[in-house]
Scaffold this active site. Structure first.
Site, PDB file in Angstrom:
ATOM      1  N   ASP A  14      64.884 135.944   0.922  1.00  0.00           N
ATOM      2  CA  ASP A  14      65.605 136.330  -0.295  1.00  0.00           C
ATOM      3  C   ASP A  14      65.709 135.198  -1.314  1.00  0.00           C
ATOM      4  OD1 ASP A  14      65.996 138.798   0.911  1.00  0.00           O
ATOM      5  OD2 ASP A  14      67.894 138.176   1.799  1.00  0.00           O
ATOM      6  N   LYS A  17      61.208 135.490  -4.108  1.00  0.00           N
ATOM      7  CA  LYS A  17      59.733 135.507  -4.063  1.00  0.00           C
ATOM      8  C   LYS A  17      59.167 136.609  -4.948  1.00  0.00           C
ATOM      9  CE  LYS A  17      60.106 136.102   0.402  1.00  0.00           C
ATOM     10  NZ  LYS A  17      61.532 135.881   0.601  1.00  0.00           N
ATOM     11  N   GLY A  41      62.691 142.789   1.235  1.00  0.00           N
ATOM     12  CA  GLY A  41      63.138 143.465   0.021  1.00  0.00           C
ATOM     13  C   GLY A  41      62.898 142.504  -1.121  1.00  0.00           C
ATOM     14  N   HIS A  42      61.880 142.772  -1.923  1.00  0.00           N
ATOM     15  CA  HIS A  42      61.514 141.872  -3.009  1.00  0.00           C
ATOM     16  C   HIS A  42      61.880 142.516  -4.338  1.00  0.00           C
ATOM     17  CE1 HIS A  42      58.323 139.842  -0.193  1.00  0.00           C
ATOM     18  NE2 HIS A  42      59.556 139.728   0.226  1.00  0.00           N
ATOM     19  N   GLN A 224      60.043 137.160   4.037  1.00  0.00           N
ATOM     20  CA  GLN A 224      61.036 136.380   4.778  1.00  0.00           C
ATOM     21  C   GLN A 224      60.985 134.914   4.314  1.00  0.00           C
ATOM     22  OE1 GLN A 224      58.975 138.721   6.992  1.00  0.00           O
ATOM     23  NE2 GLN A 224      60.488 140.050   6.109  1.00  0.00           N
ATOM     24  N   ASP A 333      71.235 129.425 -12.304  1.00  0.00           N
ATOM     25  CA  ASP A 333      72.370 129.954 -13.078  1.00  0.00           C
ATOM     26  C   ASP A 333      73.580 130.296 -12.206  1.00  0.00           C
ATOM     27  OD1 ASP A 333      70.315 132.007 -12.283  1.00  0.00           O
ATOM     28  OD2 ASP A 333      71.963 133.354 -12.810  1.00  0.00           O
TER      29      ASP A 333
HETATM   30  P1  GDP Z   1      62.921 137.944  -2.199  1.00  0.00           P
HETATM   31  O1  GDP Z   1      63.136 138.711  -0.948  1.00  0.00           O
HETATM   32  O2  GDP Z   1      62.599 136.507  -1.948  1.00  0.00           O
HETATM   33  O3  GDP Z   1      61.959 138.581  -3.149  1.00  0.00           O
HETATM   34  O4  GDP Z   1      64.345 137.921  -2.940  1.00  0.00           O
HETATM   35  P2  GDP Z   1      65.334 139.184  -3.120  1.00  0.00           P
HETATM   36  O5  GDP Z   1      64.789 140.078  -4.165  1.00  0.00           O
HETATM   37  O6  GDP Z   1      65.685 139.787  -1.822  1.00  0.00           O
HETATM   38  O7  GDP Z   1      66.649 138.442  -3.577  1.00  0.00           O
HETATM   39  C1  GDP Z   1      66.700 137.668  -4.733  1.00  0.00           C
HETATM   40  C2  GDP Z   1      67.783 138.270  -5.646  1.00  0.00           C
HETATM   41  O8  GDP Z   1      68.094 137.344  -6.649  1.00  0.00           O
HETATM   42  C3  GDP Z   1      67.335 139.526  -6.360  1.00  0.00           C
HETATM   43  O9  GDP Z   1      68.448 140.353  -6.569  1.00  0.00           O
HETATM   44  C4  GDP Z   1      66.808 138.999  -7.677  1.00  0.00           C
HETATM   45  O10 GDP Z   1      66.866 139.946  -8.726  1.00  0.00           O
HETATM   46  C5  GDP Z   1      67.756 137.875  -7.936  1.00  0.00           C
HETATM   47  N1  GDP Z   1      67.218 136.723  -8.664  1.00  0.00           N
HETATM   48  C6  GDP Z   1      65.964 136.193  -8.612  1.00  0.00           C
HETATM   49  N2  GDP Z   1      65.914 135.073  -9.360  1.00  0.00           N
HETATM   50  C7  GDP Z   1      67.142 134.899  -9.885  1.00  0.00           C
HETATM   51  C8  GDP Z   1      67.740 133.895 -10.723  1.00  0.00           C
HETATM   52  O11 GDP Z   1      67.120 132.921 -11.119  1.00  0.00           O
HETATM   53  N3  GDP Z   1      69.071 134.053 -11.024  1.00  0.00           N
HETATM   54  C9  GDP Z   1      69.799 135.102 -10.574  1.00  0.00           C
HETATM   55  N4  GDP Z   1      71.087 135.168 -10.937  1.00  0.00           N
HETATM   56  N5  GDP Z   1      69.272 136.059  -9.799  1.00  0.00           N
HETATM   57  C10 GDP Z   1      67.981 135.941  -9.441  1.00  0.00           C
HETATM   58  P1  IMO Z   2      62.632 138.996   2.349  1.00  0.00           P
HETATM   59  O1  IMO Z   2      61.125 139.142   2.352  1.00  0.00           O
HETATM   60  C1  IMO Z   2      66.229 137.874   4.527  1.00  0.00           C
HETATM   61  C2  IMO Z   2      66.257 138.635   8.839  1.00  0.00           C
HETATM   62  C3  IMO Z   2      67.189 139.716   9.365  1.00  0.00           C
HETATM   63  C4  IMO Z   2      67.470 139.163  10.751  1.00  0.00           C
HETATM   64  C5  IMO Z   2      66.128 138.559  11.157  1.00  0.00           C
HETATM   65  C6  IMO Z   2      65.267 139.483  12.006  1.00  0.00           C
HETATM   66  O2  IMO Z   2      63.332 139.988   1.501  1.00  0.00           O
HETATM   67  O3  IMO Z   2      63.005 137.587   2.077  1.00  0.00           O
HETATM   68  P2  IMO Z   2      63.874 141.695  11.565  1.00  0.00           P
HETATM   69  O4  IMO Z   2      64.247 142.986  10.918  1.00  0.00           O
HETATM   70  O5  IMO Z   2      62.742 140.983  10.913  1.00  0.00           O
HETATM   71  O6  IMO Z   2      63.685 141.819  13.036  1.00  0.00           O
HETATM   72  O7  IMO Z   2      65.174 140.756  11.395  1.00  0.00           O
HETATM   73  O8  IMO Z   2      65.459 138.263   9.953  1.00  0.00           O
HETATM   74  N1  IMO Z   2      65.334 139.099   7.776  1.00  0.00           N
HETATM   75  C7  IMO Z   2      65.467 138.766   6.485  1.00  0.00           C
HETATM   76  N2  IMO Z   2      66.406 138.050   5.850  1.00  0.00           N
HETATM   77  N3  IMO Z   2      65.161 138.344   3.848  1.00  0.00           N
HETATM   78  C8  IMO Z   2      64.191 139.026   4.473  1.00  0.00           C
HETATM   79  O9  IMO Z   2      63.036 139.386   3.871  1.00  0.00           O
HETATM   80  C9  IMO Z   2      64.332 139.310   5.848  1.00  0.00           C
HETATM   81  N4  IMO Z   2      63.587 139.975   6.755  1.00  0.00           N
HETATM   82  C10 IMO Z   2      64.207 139.821   7.940  1.00  0.00           C
HETATM   83  O10 IMO Z   2      68.359 139.793   8.576  1.00  0.00           O
HETATM   84  O11 IMO Z   2      68.402 138.115  10.677  1.00  0.00           O
HETATM   85 MG    MG Z   3      64.596 139.912  -0.055  1.00  0.00          MG
END
Ligand code: GDP
Ligand code: IMO
Ligand code: MG
Length: 429
Positions: A14, A17, A41-42, A224, A333
């Site tokens: 998270d 990416k 979840g991207h 991840q 931010d």
């Molecule tokens: P990923 O799994 O690495 O793609 O990241 P996620 O989408 O799960 O989580 C990142 C969260 O932070 C999402 O809700 C994005 O919309 C948000 N986000 C990404 N970059 C920024 C940033 O620079 N500032 C803020 N406030 N939110 C961001």
């Molecule tokens: P993105 O791509 C954050 C965590 C789960 C759990 C562990 C194992 O959005 O960054 P699993 O379902 O893979 O067996 O869970 O890994 N986990 C993540 N945490 N971002 C993710 O993906 C994750 N995918 C799995 O919360 O601790």
């Molecule tokens: Mg994510």
């Protein structure tokens, strides 16, 4: 012959990416996901649209790029089709730019049940899995029992499916797990498989090899984060795939000497969702403030993310494992309102001071040592030029670069595509 760049998370996932892949896609012809599955979840935000992708690569909204789901990915066809349908409401042609590796493994309904059964059996020591069936599917892959996308084109598919389900039923029986929902889940899964056959299924390693021969620009997208890697993460509280740069080789069929840039994404602080050690976790008001400001709730499960300060020894570890060539700092931010910001620069470990991530990261043995940095204490979200960045932010970035020894080339100041500052490198500023 072109090379391939890799983009991956350096923390516990998270990191942002999805946003950066979307921002960078203009520079690439192909975006290729190399591991993980719908546990990811991207999130992408642009022109007032917020979209969360789980299995589909984050370059899908750019008309010129092809998006490839590589062999290292595990696919739940039900979730995949839901993703495609959600895409269609925004862009009717998106799925035409999508290709899926025949060697990617399929998540069966019984894999999901086994994931839930295993977590229930673990009780308090559960992993905190997303319950998408990830662990059991990768277990069947390495156990040489898995079903791959290419199998759905073969006459033996139904028989192979039944044989594997039979195996799973015995395991579920051992767990004494309720399988009532299975009949409905199977029905939905089989009809998703039928629809799946009309997608573009390819021998992806050959496709990529030819693309490289043709000089195409390719970005491998990780899911991840490095600290969730099956080998180098906080085992057993990890996911079941290789989330580090090596995963791009095995998950796409790309040779190590073809990898050029390795883009490491990290948050200006740390978060983790699910169980497992997290040395700089904050259990106080400050942690709550980070969670609120960063809207730190899971994109896949909606769970509240654990929050804490940036952990530099852990970041350095991830940088070394991956051979990161550039760092990208996200969510700067979120720290706007902080007068001072703490950064972990080492740990006290069995009475000694260390500056590396040791084998045992249990909080009983590992106490973070913090350095306090001055906050910038102003709104970054409208910042459009790095030259206008507040001095305290420049110093924060410089401090990270000096510690890790790798330049930061991008700073993100908001979730929108536009809230992205590319910097030549604060290291040279
Ligand atoms: P990923 O799994 O690495 O793609 O990241 P996620 O989408 O799960 O989580 C990142 C969260 O932070 C999402 O809700 C994005 O919309 C948000 N986000 C990404 N970059 C920024 C940033 O620079 N500032 C803020 N406030 N939110 C961001
Ligand atoms: P993105 O791509 C954050 C965590 C789960 C759990 C562990 C194992 O959005 O960054 P699993 O379902 O893979 O067996 O869970 O890994 N986990 C993540 N945490 N971002 C993710 O993906 C994750 N995918 C799995 O919360 O601790
Ligand atoms: Mg994510």
């Amino acid at each position: 012959m072109s090379n391939i760049d890799v983009l991956l998370g350096l923390q516990w996932g998270d990191e942002g990416k999805g946003k950066i892949v979307d921002v960078l896609t203009r520079e690439y012809d192909i975006i290729a996901r190399f591991q993980g599955g719908p546990n990811a979840g991207h999130t992408l935000e642009f022109e007032g649209i917020k979209h969360v992708l789980h299995t589909i690569p984050s370059g899908i909204f750019h008309h010129k790029a092809t998006n490839l789901v590589g062999n290292g990915v595990v696919i739940d066809p039900v979730i995949f089709l839901k993703e495609i349908n959600a895409l269609k409401t925004i862009d009717d042609s998106a799925h035409h730019r999508l290709m899926i590796s025949r060697k990617a493994h399929l998540i069966l309904p019984t894999h999901r049940l086994l994931d839930a059964a295993s977590e229930t059996a673990k009780g308090k020591s559960k992993i905190g899995s997303t319950l998408k069936g990830i662990g059991p599917t990768y277990m069947d892959k390495t156990g040489r029992n898995g079903i791959r996308v290419g199998d759905i084109e073969q006459p033996y598919f139904q028989e192979k499916y039944r044989q594997l389900v039979e195996k799973h039923m015995q395991l579920l029986q051992n767990y004494n797990f309720d399988i009532t929902p299975l009949a409905d889940m199977e029905k939905e899964w089989m009809s998703a498989i039928d629809a799946f056959r009309s997608l573009t299924l390819v021998d992806s390693e050959q496709y990529l090899f030819n693309a490289m021969k043709d000089g195409k620009q390719i970005l491998a997208e990780g899911a991840q984060g490095s600290l969730l890697d099956i080998d180098f993460g906080s085992y057993p509280f990890v996911t079941s795939s290789t989330t580090t740069a090596a995963g791009a080789c095995t998950g796409l069929g790309v040779a190590p000497n073809k990898i050029k840039r390795v883009l490491g994404i990290f948050k200006a602080y740390c978060t983790r969702v699910g169980s497992g050690p997290f040395p700089t976790e904050l259990f106080d008001e400050t942690g709550e403030q980070l969670r609120k400001a960063g809207k730190e709730f899971g994109s896949t499960t909606g769970r509240s993310r654990r929050c804490g300060w940036l952990d530099l020894p852990a970041l350095k570890y991830a940088v070394d494992i991956n051979g990161v060539t550039e760092l990208m700092m996200m969510k700067a931010d979120v720290l706007d309102a902080f007068k001072s910001i703490k950064v972990c620069t080492g740990y006290r470990y069995h009475g000694e001071q260390i500056d590396y991530l040791p084998y045992a990261t249990d909080p009983n043995y590992l106490e973070p040592i913090y350095e306090e940095r001055e906050g910038w204490n102003c709104d970054l979200t409208n910042l459009s030029d790095w030259n206008d960045a507040p001095v305290a932010l420049l110093k924060y970035v410089r401090f990270i670069e000096d510690y890790v020894g790798i330049p930061v080339t991008l700073v993100s100041v908001g979730p929108d595509r536009a809230q992205t500052l590319k910097i030549s490198s604060a290291m040279n500023a």
